[in-house]
Design an enzyme around this catalytic site. Structure first.
Site, PDB file in Angstrom:
ATOM      1  N   ASP A 209       0.845  -1.198   0.000  1.00 44.62           N
ATOM      2  CA  ASP A 209       0.000   0.000   0.000  1.00 44.62           C
ATOM      3  C   ASP A 209       0.879   1.246   0.000  1.00 44.62           C
ATOM      4  O   ASP A 209       1.874   1.311   0.735  1.00 44.62           O
ATOM      5  CB  ASP A 209      -0.912   0.026   1.235  1.00 44.62           C
ATOM      6  CG  ASP A 209      -1.895   1.186   1.182  1.00 44.62           C
ATOM      7  OD1 ASP A 209      -2.951   1.028   0.542  1.00 44.62           O
ATOM      8  OD2 ASP A 209      -1.604   2.252   1.765  1.00 44.62           O
TER       9      ASP A 209
ATOM     10  N   HIS B 268      -5.910   5.166   5.654  1.00 47.04           N
ATOM     11  CA  HIS B 268      -5.080   6.088   4.867  1.00 47.04           C
ATOM     12  C   HIS B 268      -3.695   6.280   5.465  1.00 47.04           C
ATOM     13  O   HIS B 268      -3.034   7.280   5.205  1.00 47.04           O
ATOM     14  CB  HIS B 268      -5.779   7.442   4.661  1.00 47.04           C
ATOM     15  CG  HIS B 268      -7.126   7.318   4.030  1.00 47.04           C
ATOM     16  ND1 HIS B 268      -7.300   6.844   2.747  1.00 47.04           N
ATOM     17  CD2 HIS B 268      -8.370   7.562   4.522  1.00 47.04           C
ATOM     18  CE1 HIS B 268      -8.597   6.822   2.473  1.00 47.04           C
ATOM     19  NE2 HIS B 268      -9.257   7.245   3.523  1.00 47.04           N
TER      20      HIS B 268
END
Length: 207
Positions: A8, A148
C-alpha cells in the site's frame, strides 16, 4: 499457496503520471497462518503534500522532510518483496506508483498485481461499496490502525484477502485457493463467481 505480499502507498495525489509522488509505503507478508512480516517507511520524494491530503492521511510536509529519500526506501522495499506475488486494494493505483518510483531507480516493476477490490466485488457483491473501509466493516474485521496510513491499510487488506480465501474454500469446498484462481476471479463477470470457480475446478487445478 505460498507467501504473498500486500502493498500500500500513500501519496501526494492521485496520479503518478502527472508527477505525484509516494509519501509512505508499507508491505506485509502473509501465508496460510496470517501476517508473518511487515515493512513500513515514510519516504521523501521532494514534492509537497497538499493540505487536503495532509488532513486525510495525517502525513505532514514536516514528517516527509525528515524521512529517508524515496530511492533508498524503494530499494529496501524491493529487497523485502523478494520476488513474491503482490496484492493491493485498488491495485491499479498502487501499481502506478510502484512502477513510477521503481523507474526512478532504474528497476523494473513487478507485473500481475492482484486486486483485492476486484476480487471483493465478486466475493461480496452485497457490500454497500468495495472501498477498503466499507469492506472491513462489512466482514467484521477489527481495524488495525488509522485508515489512509500505509501499514494499517496493508494489514487490513491482508486480513480481508485471507478472509476471502477462507470464504472461497468453505463455499466451494476447495483444499486451497491458488493465486491463479484469484487471478481468474478478479477478471470474471461479477455475477459469474460460481461458474468461474467450477470451471477452474474442472480444468485449471494445478497437478
Amino acid at each position: 499457496m505460498g507467501e504473498r505480499v500486500i502493498i500500500d502507498f500513500e501519496t501526494t495525489g492521485l496520479s503518478a503520471m502527472q508527477g505525484d509522488r509516494a509519501t509512505e509505503v508499507a508491505a506485509v507478508v502473509i501465508d496460510e497462518t496470517g501476517i508473518i512480516g511487515r515493512f513500513q517507511s515514510l519516504m521523501n520524494g521532494g514534492r509537497r503534500i497538499p493540505p487536503f491530503v495532509q488532513a486525510l492521511t495525517g502525513i505532514s510536509n514536516a514528517m516527509i522532510r525528515q524521512a529517508p529519500r524515496a530511492e533508498e526506501v524503494m530499494r529496501q522495499l524491493l529487497d523485502f518483496i523478494a520476488g513474491r506475488p503482490l496484492v493491493a486494494h485498488n491495485a491499479a493505483f498502487d501499481h502506478g506508483f510502484l512502477g513510477a518510483e521503481l523507474d526512478r531507480i532504474g528497476e523494473a516493476c513487478p507485473t500481475g498485481l492482484l486486486c483485492s477490490m476486484k476480487v471483493a466485488r465478486r466475493v461480496y457483491p452485497e457490500a454497500p461499496n468495495h472501498r477498503l473501509e466499507t469492506l472491513i466493516r462489512h466482514v467484521r474485521i477489527e481495524a488495525t490502525g488509522q485508515y489512509h496510513r500505509a501499514l494499517a491499510d496493508a494489514e487490513m487488506t491482508a486480513l480481508l484477502w485471507l478472509r476471502m480465501e477462507r470464504k472461497l474454500q468453505k463455499d466451494f469446498d476447495l483444499p486451497e485457493v491458488p493465486l491463479e484462481l484469484m487471478q481468474r476471479i478478479q477478471t470474471a463477470p461479477c455475477k459469474a463467481l460460481d461458474k468461474c470457480v467450477a470451471s477452474f475446478k474442472r480444468r485449471g487445478w494445478p497437478a
